[in-house]
Design a protein around this motif. Sequence first.
Motif, PDB file in Angstrom:
ATOM      1  N   PHE A  24     -22.167  -9.512 -20.121  1.00  0.00           N
ATOM      2  CA  PHE A  24     -23.034  -8.298 -20.288  1.00  0.00           C
ATOM      3  C   PHE A  24     -23.707  -8.177 -18.821  1.00  0.00           C
ATOM      4  N   ILE A  25     -23.712  -9.376 -18.015  1.00  0.00           N
ATOM      5  CA  ILE A  25     -24.506  -9.241 -16.765  1.00  0.00           C
ATOM      6  C   ILE A  25     -23.898  -9.796 -15.649  1.00  0.00           C
ATOM      7  N   LYS A  26     -23.139 -10.842 -15.747  1.00  0.00           N
ATOM      8  CA  LYS A  26     -22.653 -11.595 -14.469  1.00  0.00           C
ATOM      9  C   LYS A  26     -21.196 -11.158 -14.354  1.00  0.00           C
ATOM     10  N   GLY A  27     -20.918  -9.826 -14.598  1.00  0.00           N
ATOM     11  CA  GLY A  27     -19.373  -9.217 -14.498  1.00  0.00           C
ATOM     12  C   GLY A  27     -18.773  -9.595 -13.028  1.00  0.00           C
ATOM     13  N   ALA A  28     -19.614  -9.342 -11.980  1.00  0.00           N
ATOM     14  CA  ALA A  28     -19.492  -9.262 -10.677  1.00  0.00           C
ATOM     15  C   ALA A  28     -19.205 -10.751 -10.087  1.00  0.00           C
ATOM     16  N   TRP A  29     -19.670 -11.929 -10.702  1.00  0.00           N
ATOM     17  CA  TRP A  29     -19.469 -13.052 -10.310  1.00  0.00           C
ATOM     18  C   TRP A  29     -17.996 -13.587 -10.515  1.00  0.00           C
ATOM     19  N   ASP A  30     -17.629 -14.296  -9.449  1.00  0.00           N
ATOM     20  CA  ASP A  30     -16.301 -15.198  -9.629  1.00  0.00           C
ATOM     21  C   ASP A  30     -16.633 -16.586 -10.106  1.00  0.00           C
ATOM     22  N   THR A  31     -16.736 -16.794 -11.485  1.00  0.00           N
ATOM     23  CA  THR A  31     -17.133 -17.973 -12.224  1.00  0.00           C
ATOM     24  C   THR A  31     -15.929 -18.875 -12.457  1.00  0.00           C
TER      25      THR A  31
END
Length: 214
Positions: free
Chosen positions: A78-85
């Motif tokens: 819901f929040i970290k969608g833009a992160w390349d995790t």
Amino acid sequence: MAQDRQAETAPDTGAEVARHAAKMARIKAARDRMMATKTGEKGLIIVHTGPGKGKSSSGFGMILRAVAHGMPCAVVQFIKGAWDTGERRLLTTHFANLCQFHAMGEGFTWETQDRDRDIAAARAGWEKAKELIRDPAIRLVLLDEINIALRYDYLDLTEVLEFLAEEKPPLTHVVLTGRNAKPELIDLADLVTEMTMVKHPFRAGVKAQPGVEF
């Protein structure tokens, strides 16, 4: 001092060994009696909250357990969608056949600075979450950082609670992570863990690092 150390490391006598074995046998018998009463099985509502690190990490650990058991599962971020995790790389590269991964967020709220956009992203994430949870073939769904969306009223809390209580299939597990879980969600949940922050390197000037934070 040397004699004291020798005494501490000296092997147990026969009597001590027997006492320890008897004690462990009593504990095992009590444990076996307790476990014999735990025969129920159900899909759990699980909440990971609190200010400490490890909420999402624990949720992804459960996803990997499900994958290891061959259980279909899904993640909605819901929040970290833009992160390349690292979690996203691993699951989408190696386990896409077992785990659906939906990154619906656009970053933390202070990054987007657009409430309407954040609400729209949260709503899209929730619609996808409902679709996944309704699917009885999916055994575990991780709603990563949904508690933040609920905290800022991007989602209607009553709607989320009613859906989980009334529409979640009986054997589906749902994990909800994020700080400041709403008390009503905690009341509904079967399992709640609060992560407590004792010490964090960020306060000493250390930035988030791959493999530890993402």
